[in-house]
Design an enzyme around this catalytic site. Structure first.
Site, mmCIF file in Angstrom:
data_model
loop_
_atom_site.group_PDB
_atom_site.id
_atom_site.type_symbol
_atom_site.label_atom_id
_atom_site.label_comp_id
_atom_site.label_asym_id
_atom_site.label_seq_id
_atom_site.Cartn_x
_atom_site.Cartn_y
_atom_site.Cartn_z
ATOM 1 C CB SER A 82 -1.058 -0.016 1.308
ATOM 2 O OG SER A 82 -0.210 -0.180 2.375
ATOM 3 C CB THR A 198 -1.538 6.343 3.858
ATOM 4 O OG1 THR A 198 -2.416 6.368 2.689
ATOM 5 C CG2 THR A 198 -0.717 7.405 3.703
ATOM 6 C CB THR A 216 -0.275 6.471 0.186
ATOM 7 O OG1 THR A 216 -1.105 5.099 0.060
ATOM 8 C CG2 THR A 216 -0.974 7.370 -0.612
ATOM 9 N NE ARG A 226 -8.151 7.865 -4.878
ATOM 10 C CZ ARG A 226 -7.847 7.758 -3.637
ATOM 11 N NH1 ARG A 226 -6.778 7.380 -3.612
ATOM 12 N NH2 ARG A 226 -8.538 7.935 -2.518
ATOM 13 C CG ASP A 229 -6.200 11.139 2.371
ATOM 14 O OD1 ASP A 229 -5.992 10.078 1.489
ATOM 15 O OD2 ASP A 229 -6.079 10.941 3.642
ATOM 16 C CB THR A 249 -4.457 5.869 7.115
ATOM 17 O OG1 THR A 249 -4.419 5.063 6.015
ATOM 18 C CG2 THR A 249 -5.080 5.333 8.429
ATOM 19 N N GLY A 250 -6.953 5.800 5.120
ATOM 20 C CA GLY A 250 -8.434 5.287 4.878
ATOM 21 C C GLY A 250 -8.709 6.019 3.398
ATOM 22 N N GLY A 252 -9.741 8.287 1.101
ATOM 23 C CA GLY A 252 -9.129 9.800 0.910
ATOM 24 C C GLY A 252 -10.148 10.737 0.820
HETATM 25 N N1 ASP Z 1 -5.852 7.512 2.143
HETATM 26 C C1 ASP Z 1 -5.286 6.865 1.283
HETATM 27 C C2 ASP Z 1 -5.765 7.169 0.001
HETATM 28 O O1 ASP Z 1 -7.035 7.590 -0.157
HETATM 29 C C3 ASP Z 1 -5.484 5.195 1.231
HETATM 30 C C4 ASP Z 1 -5.381 4.873 2.715
HETATM 31 O O2 ASP Z 1 -4.681 5.455 3.657
HETATM 32 O O3 ASP Z 1 -6.010 3.775 2.979
HETATM 33 O O4 ASP Z 1 -5.081 7.209 -1.365
#
Ligand code: ASP
Length: 338
Positions: A82, A198, A216, A226, A229, A249-250, A252
């Site tokens: 990731s 991330t 990330t 794309r 965040d 994280t998550g 974005g």
């Molecule tokens: N935040 C990251 C994104 O949206 C992905 C992640 O951290 O899970 O690209």
């Protein structure tokens, strides 16, 4: 109001269990140790990254150098699917990386949708230090990196290529999947693969200054072009040396919509503890889109100027790593809304 907030901060710090090795130690919100550096970062792979950052911090190095060195570790790790090298590609099979960095003077630099560069965080730092700009993207970012002497490399490992080809059989793009709770079916993604995650890292150095880095390969199988965040200052990362720093994280898109990391720092400025500030940022996402929030993961992580830290996530399963002079390998299970 601020006093009341401070009171709440002092009384609501329970909730994060700290694991050192495999042992649960105690409820531990972050203990400020005077003039002592600290580094925190997202997920369990943050432990190895923090260890590299610690090498800089323990010798009274600058937080900026620490976070850059620290996140180099997952960026270069082919087993981390990731971040950086070995990251899962976009739906066209191209690994595109996003990164940003911010220092104690409010300087920042960022790259997005960058291909072929092993250490995007270092390119982001060059953007910050060598250009009048904050953000370079795509082909322009690659051109700049090559001009700066970075080598063009293939970031797609055979394992990630295999996973992508497997994914192509259904080509179902489902960014809502929260990897900690409901992994892609093992048949589709063999092994323990992540569809997102991330590294966001924040450090406080011995001089009492803060810096942060975030890097990330973004959501797996995203549309080509794309940007999440992570490279967006204020969304994936924000540092204010008067107050603290935050990272995320998550999914974005939801973090961008709420300018998440900036929000966390501003809440800390108002007197919220790091954990409370992260929680309120999570609650904004949940309140605006309760149905979406049930399906996704977003986690915030914050460190204030006193060395206190905290995190909060929508879903269970978010963890973060903490490294200070007491313990270089703490793994904290973040509290969460669900
Ligand atoms: N935040 C990251 C994104 O949206 C992905 C992640 O951290 O899970 O690209």
């Amino acid at each position: 109001m601020i006093n009341r907030r401070k009171f709440i901060a002092a009384t609501s710090l329970a909730g994060a269990s700290v694991l050192s090795g495999s042992k649960v130690m105690a409820e531990f919100p972050g203990t400020p140790i005077k003039n002592s550096p600290i580094v925190i970062s997202t997920w369990d792979f943050g432990i190895a990254a923090n260890a590299a950052a610690w090498q800089v911090l323990k010798d009274k190095g600058r937080a900026l150098d620490a976070v850059e060195k620290g996140v180099h570790v997952p960026e270069a790790d082919p087993n981390n699917q990731s971040v950086g090298y070995g990251g899962l590609p976009d739906r066209d099979g191209r690994v595109t990386v996003d990164a940003c960095i911010m220092d104690d003077f409010g300087n920042c630099g960022s790259v997005a949708a960058l291909e072929h560069i092993l250490h995007p965080i270092s390119v982001a730092r060059r953007v910050m230090e060598k250009t009048p700009h904050v953000m370079l993207v795509g082909a322009g970012a690659l051109q700049f990196a090559l001009d700066q002497g970075f080598k063009k490399e293939n970031l797609l490992t055979p394992e990630s290529e295999k996973a992508w080809k497997e994914w192509l059989k259904t080509a179902k793009y489902n960014p809502e999947i929260n990897v900690e709770n409901r992994l892609f079916s093992p048949a589709k993604l063999p092994g323990n693969q992540y569809n997102h995650d991330t590294i966001g890292m924040i450090a406080l150095d011995a001089a009492g200054n803060l810096s942060g880095a975030c890097t990330t390969s973004g959501m797996a199988y995203k549309m080509h072009g794309r940007v999440g965040d992570s490279p967006i200052i204020g969304a994936g990362l924000y540092i204010d040396n008067e107050v603290g720093g935050a990272t995320s994280t998550g999914v974005g898109e939801e973090v961008i919509r709420n300018v998440g990391s900036f929000l966390v720092v501003e809440l800390m400025r108002q007197g919220y503890s790091p954990e409370e500030a992260c929680k309120e940022a999570v609650m904004r996402i949940i309140r605006k889109k309760p149905d979406t929030a049930k399906q996704i993961q977003v986690g915030f992580l914050a460190l204030n100027k006193k060395g206190q830290y905290g995190g909060f996530a929508i879903q269970k399963g978010f963890s973060f790593a903490v490294c200070d002079q007491n313990d270089q390998k703490q793994l904290v299970k973040s509290p969460s809304y669900y």
